[in-house]
Scaffold this active site. Structure first.
Site, short mmCIF file in Angstrom:
data_model
loop_
_atom_site.label_atom_id
_atom_site.label_comp_id
_atom_site.label_asym_id
_atom_site.label_seq_id
_atom_site.Cartn_x
_atom_site.Cartn_y
_atom_site.Cartn_z
N ASP A 54 0.93 -1.40 0.09
CA ASP A 54 0.16 0.06 -0.13
C ASP A 54 0.84 1.36 0.04
O ASP A 54 0.55 2.22 -0.78
CB ASP A 54 -0.92 0.13 1.16
CG ASP A 54 -2.08 -0.96 1.01
OD1 ASP A 54 -2.05 -1.66 0.13
OD2 ASP A 54 -2.73 -1.21 2.10
N PHE B 66 2.28 2.25 -3.51
CA PHE B 66 1.18 2.55 -4.32
C PHE B 66 0.82 3.95 -3.82
O PHE B 66 0.71 4.78 -4.82
CB PHE B 66 -0.14 1.69 -4.10
CG PHE B 66 -1.24 2.18 -4.71
CD1 PHE B 66 -1.38 1.81 -6.39
CD2 PHE B 66 -2.25 3.08 -4.20
CE1 PHE B 66 -2.43 1.98 -6.87
CE2 PHE B 66 -3.32 3.41 -5.08
CZ PHE B 66 -3.38 2.97 -6.28
N ASP B 67 0.84 4.48 -2.55
CA ASP B 67 0.49 5.61 -2.34
C ASP B 67 1.58 6.49 -2.81
O ASP B 67 1.54 7.67 -3.28
CB ASP B 67 0.44 5.87 -0.66
CG ASP B 67 -0.64 5.17 -0.09
OD1 ASP B 67 -1.71 4.86 -0.94
OD2 ASP B 67 -0.94 4.77 1.17
N LEU C 265 -34.92 -10.81 -15.23
CA LEU C 265 -34.94 -12.07 -15.71
C LEU C 265 -36.02 -13.11 -14.96
O LEU C 265 -36.31 -12.57 -13.95
CB LEU C 265 -33.45 -12.75 -15.41
CG LEU C 265 -32.34 -12.30 -16.05
CD1 LEU C 265 -31.02 -12.96 -15.43
CD2 LEU C 265 -32.22 -12.23 -17.49
N GLU D 81 -23.16 -17.37 -14.28
CA GLU D 81 -22.37 -16.54 -13.82
C GLU D 81 -22.89 -16.29 -12.43
O GLU D 81 -24.33 -16.50 -12.05
CB GLU D 81 -22.47 -15.05 -14.30
CG GLU D 81 -21.80 -14.97 -15.77
CD GLU D 81 -22.15 -13.78 -16.39
OE1 GLU D 81 -22.07 -12.63 -15.99
OE2 GLU D 81 -22.94 -14.03 -17.46
N LYS E 236 -24.79 -14.76 -9.50
CA LYS E 236 -25.78 -13.51 -9.33
C LYS E 236 -25.07 -12.75 -8.10
O LYS E 236 -25.40 -13.16 -7.12
CB LYS E 236 -26.93 -14.09 -9.39
CG LYS E 236 -28.04 -13.14 -9.58
CD LYS E 236 -29.50 -13.85 -9.63
CE LYS E 236 -30.51 -12.51 -9.58
NZ LYS E 236 -30.33 -11.80 -8.30
N ASP F 149 -25.56 -9.95 -5.62
CA ASP F 149 -26.76 -9.23 -4.76
C ASP F 149 -26.22 -7.71 -4.60
O ASP F 149 -25.90 -7.33 -3.43
CB ASP F 149 -27.02 -9.90 -3.42
CG ASP F 149 -28.21 -9.53 -2.90
OD1 ASP F 149 -28.88 -8.92 -3.30
OD2 ASP F 149 -28.57 -9.93 -1.55
N TYR G 262 -20.77 -7.61 -16.57
CA TYR G 262 -21.03 -8.78 -17.19
C TYR G 262 -21.97 -8.74 -18.62
O TYR G 262 -22.08 -9.82 -19.34
CB TYR G 262 -21.88 -9.56 -16.40
CG TYR G 262 -23.28 -8.94 -15.77
CD1 TYR G 262 -23.46 -8.62 -14.40
CD2 TYR G 262 -24.14 -8.49 -16.74
CE1 TYR G 262 -24.42 -8.05 -13.96
CE2 TYR G 262 -25.24 -7.94 -15.99
CZ TYR G 262 -25.54 -7.58 -14.79
OH TYR G 262 -26.44 -7.09 -14.34
N LYS H 67 -27.20 -17.81 -19.14
CA LYS H 67 -27.60 -17.13 -20.39
C LYS H 67 -26.89 -18.05 -21.57
O LYS H 67 -26.04 -18.71 -21.51
CB LYS H 67 -26.75 -15.87 -20.66
CG LYS H 67 -27.18 -14.67 -19.68
CD LYS H 67 -26.42 -13.44 -19.78
CE LYS H 67 -26.55 -12.54 -18.74
NZ LYS H 67 -25.68 -11.47 -18.26
N LYS I 231 -32.08 -19.02 -8.27
CA LYS I 231 -32.07 -18.68 -6.81
C LYS I 231 -31.81 -19.52 -6.01
O LYS I 231 -32.39 -20.61 -6.06
CB LYS I 231 -33.43 -18.10 -6.51
CG LYS I 231 -34.04 -16.67 -7.46
CD LYS I 231 -32.96 -15.48 -6.86
CE LYS I 231 -33.68 -14.03 -7.55
NZ LYS I 231 -34.64 -13.36 -6.89
N CYS J 120 -61.82 -3.78 11.46
CA CYS J 120 -60.59 -3.13 10.69
C CYS J 120 -59.90 -2.34 11.81
O CYS J 120 -60.31 -1.70 12.52
CB CYS J 120 -61.08 -2.28 9.79
SG CYS J 120 -59.75 -1.18 9.09
N CYS K 211 -60.39 1.78 11.16
CA CYS K 211 -61.44 2.21 10.94
C CYS K 211 -62.68 1.53 11.76
O CYS K 211 -63.70 2.28 12.22
CB CYS K 211 -62.12 2.59 9.65
SG CYS K 211 -62.82 1.03 8.93
N CYS L 29 -61.99 -5.06 4.44
CA CYS L 29 -62.70 -3.84 5.13
C CYS L 29 -63.49 -3.41 3.98
O CYS L 29 -62.93 -2.78 3.08
CB CYS L 29 -61.68 -2.95 5.81
SG CYS L 29 -62.62 -1.36 6.19
N CYS M 291 -62.60 3.99 4.45
CA CYS M 291 -61.63 3.63 5.18
C CYS M 291 -60.28 4.44 5.12
O CYS M 291 -59.92 4.40 3.98
CB CYS M 291 -61.45 1.88 5.15
SG CYS M 291 -60.11 1.51 6.13
ZN ZN Z 1 -61.06 -0.12 7.67
#
Ligand code: ZN
Length: 682
Positions: A31, A34-35, A81, A112, A114, A116, A223, A293, A317, A411, A414, A429, A434
């Site tokens: 590092d 690099f700096d 998809l 590939e 997926k 998140d 991708y 794909k 999934k 409800c 209401c 309801c 309401c």
């Molecule tokens: Zn209601």
């Protein structure tokens, strides 16, 4: 070495080390080393400002955008998809692909992981990063270029790579360790913790301060290449395969998640998905599945897309993660149709990387059948983006001491008695006033997919309803600045913004309004089809079930629902209110294609005021259908269209010549039936 050459050398070196570190996680230097390169480059650029370029690695963090984020259009819509949850779904997908292509053997797929994170579209022009945009609604996203530039895995300039304008798509995400670090900092500062890496990444990317974004340490995997020179194909014509494209992206210095695999067929693909289902937790980032794909772009084109998804891709999934949690209570939510839906309040529990305190329950019958009881431990599960749900109780002994749950009789908002039709699983309801229904309905009305009124969110709508300031959707258009400023968390500026957004929404496309009304069974697509066909809310309002049903894509349930909606006087009052507020209820006239002009050869004269549209609009619509509109009645006139306060001379002349007249409703019906695709037009 002269300064220009040294600067050039340093930039190339820094870019190379950034790629090694941020993309491949294989640094070659410390590092500190690099700096040192960075400091030398900064000093040289300061001494020679004429040599500074926007794609220099020193220029990642720029100024704040002054006006928030602008909305931008993607080169091509970013489709989502279709999902596969089980091995059988994968095999079914493969079967559909083979059937569509007319082949027996399953073709090559690229699998590939997926990510998140957040979908992102980067635009490079002649190899330089010029724009970064969020997915948004798939067609338009928000321009977050300044923030994207701070993501050090994303190169500001490509090594080699294509000339011209290309869009490169991928996912921006927060690595697990950075998420933990940020939450540690939050905890140390006594601030609330973030729920999961995905939401934190989303919030970060929409932060207006690029310096803060830079500190968060977002990363990215790209991708997909979308090139302007070939707008019809998902991949440019020059790309021979998806696998080759991924290699190209990596060669240009873009971050490409390295575990992708070209699978020779379905067996290989299933094995890949199973392997990563078990191995995913060892990765430095969250993955919730596998994107699959077709490898060959020519085969993709042959398969094409449905209105929602490409047919040549799917997302597998990973199965949901399950945990135990304490169910504190079961509350009831009242939706915009009045449906009463129970949901679970939980002791906060971490599942699949997110802290969960609320979860869905199926329906009241299901809660009783599974014998889920408040005050007990329950099993909850969550997968990726899906809302967490309660699976069932941990203890299933029917004789256990906790009291059984029963659906409340009234409800919660209401106090009206909740009703349940015999043949339905849903309690409702039925109180038409309401406050909960109005509130939820307005949330939908103002939502991005419908009227897209930014700033009119849940909290503001709730306050307006609670204080009795709005009784119908139309009322929001009569709100004034002092009223809005009086609401919690609303200043002069935000009130002005909401008013401007409301004003802007008045000229929305008609389908947005139609969708926003929340008519049962009328989704975005249905609203678009109806608006396209009938051209105005008024024409839809008077259309019969048969007329509605004669429209391509409109089925009997939808047609009946639309008719029932407009038969309700309160709803017609609402439309009148919206008209009074100045909303656009008439679409742009649809020009009939050459040769299919159902009113060709007919001549109309309009007299008097039409309540549903201006004379100009009426004329434009008739002309679009091939009719002629003239100013005076003659023997050539097909019919006289008579609005309110008609001119006496035209009316008399028409009677004298025996020319038929049409009142406004008949005129609307004429427009509704005389569509190019309706041969029964009169
Ligand atoms: Zn209601």
């Amino acid at each position: 070495m002269n300064p220009a050459a040294r600067i050039h050398f340093l930039r190339d070196e820094i870019r190379r080390h950034e790629e090694l570190y941020y993309v491949h996680a294989k640094p070659e230097i410390t590092d500190a080393a690099f700096d040192a390169l960075m400091s030398e480059l900064r000093a040289l650029e300061a001494a020679h400002p004429e040599l500074l370029t926007v794609d220099s690695p020193t220029q990642r963090v720029g100024g704040r955008p002054a006006e928030g984020f602008a909305e931008v259009e993607h080169l091509q819509p970013m489709l989502s998809l279709d999902n596969a949850y089980h091995e059988e779904d994968l095999r079914a997908f493969d079967e559909r692909v083979r059937k569509g292509l007319g082949v027996d053997r399953s073709p090559a797929y690229v699998a590939e992981l997926k990510i998140d994170g957040l979908s992102m579209a980067l635009t490079y022009e002649d190899g330089r990063l010029v724009r970064g945009a969020t997915r948004g609604d798939g067609v338009r996203g928000e321009e977050v270029t300044q923030n994207v530039r701070t993501v050090r895995a994303i190169p500001l300039s490509l090594k080699g790579g294509p000339q011209g304008r290309v869009e490169i798509r991928g996912e921006v995400y927060l690595p697990k360790k950075n998420f933990e670090r940020i939450n540690q900092e939050q905890e140390d500062a006594g601030e609330p913790l973030y729920a999961n890496p995905r939401n934190t990444a989303a919030g970060t990317l929409r932060n207006l301060d690029p310096a803060l974004v830079a500190k968060r340490g977002l990363a990215a995997w790209m991708y997909q290449l979308v090139a302007e020179f070939d707008l019809s194909a998902e991949a440019p014509a020059s790309v021979e395969s998806h696998a080759q494209m991924l290699k190209d992206l990596a060669a240009w210095g873009l971050p490409v998640e390295p575990h992708w695999k070209r699978c020779a067929g379905i067996e290989d693909l299933v094995a890949f998905c199973n392997e990563w289902r078990d191995r995913r937790h060892s990765l430095a980032f969250e993955t919730d599945g596998v994107v699959i794909k077709l490898d060959d772009p020519a085969l993709r084109q042959r398969l094409g897309s449905t209105s929602k998804f490409p047919r040549w891709a799917t997302a597998f999934k990973f199965p949901a993660e399950q945990k135990q949690a304490m169910l504190k209570s079961i509350e009831i939510n009242i939706g915009r149709t009045g449906a009463a839906t129970p949901f679970a309040m939980l002791e906060p529990t971490v599942v699949a990387g997110s802290t969960i305190s609320m979860a869905t329950l199926h329906n009241p019958d299901d809660i009783v059948r599974k014998d889920i009881r408040p005050g007990e431990m329950v099993i909850i599960e969550k997968a990726g983006d899906v809302i967490p749900r309660v699976v069932g109780p941990v203890d299933t002994d029917p004789a256990r001491p906790t009291p059984r749950w029963v659906m409340p009789a009234t409800c919660p908002r209401c106090g009206s008695a909740l009703q349940k039709p015999e043949d339905e699983a849903v309690w409702r309801c039925d109180n038409s006033s309401c406050p909960s229904k109005l509130q939820r309905g307005l949330e939908h009305f103002a939502s991005r997919g419908a009227m897209n009124i930014e700033g009119l969110g849940e909290s503001l709508i709730w306050q307006l309803c609670k204080n009795g300031l709005i009784k119908s959707y139309a009322d929001i258009y009569f709100l004034d600045a002092p009223t809005l400023e009086g609401m919690e968390r609303m200043g002069k500026k935000s009130a002005a913004k909401v008013l401007a957004e409301l004003e802007k929404s008045k000229s929305n496309d008609v389908w947005r309004l139609l969708y926003g009304l929340g008519i049962r069974h009328v989704g975005e697509r249905g609203a678009q089809v109806l608006a396209d066909h009938f051209g105005s809310i008024d024409a839809i309002e008077v259309a019969s079930i048969e007329q509605l049903q004669s429209v391509h894509e409109i089925g009997p349930v939808l047609a009946a629902s639309v008719r029932a909606y407009f038969d309700e006087p309160r709803n017609r009052e609402l439309i009148a209110g919206l008209r009074k507020a100045g909303l656009k209820l008439v679409g742009e006239p649809k020009r009939a294609p050459e040769g299919s002009q159902p009113l060709a050869g007919r001549t109309y004269v309009i007299t008097g005021e039409l309540s549903g549209m201006s004379r100009e609009d009426a004329q434009a619509r008739l002309e679009a259908l091939g009719a002629k509109v003239t100013n005076s009645v003659s023997t050539k006139t097909t019919a006289l269209i008579v609005g309110a306060d008609p001119g006496a001379s035209k009316f008399e002349k028409a009677s004298a010549l025996g020319i038929p007249t049409k009142n406004e409703q008949e005129f609307m019906e004429l427009l509704a039936t005389a569509q190019p695709d309706n041969p029964r037009a009169r």
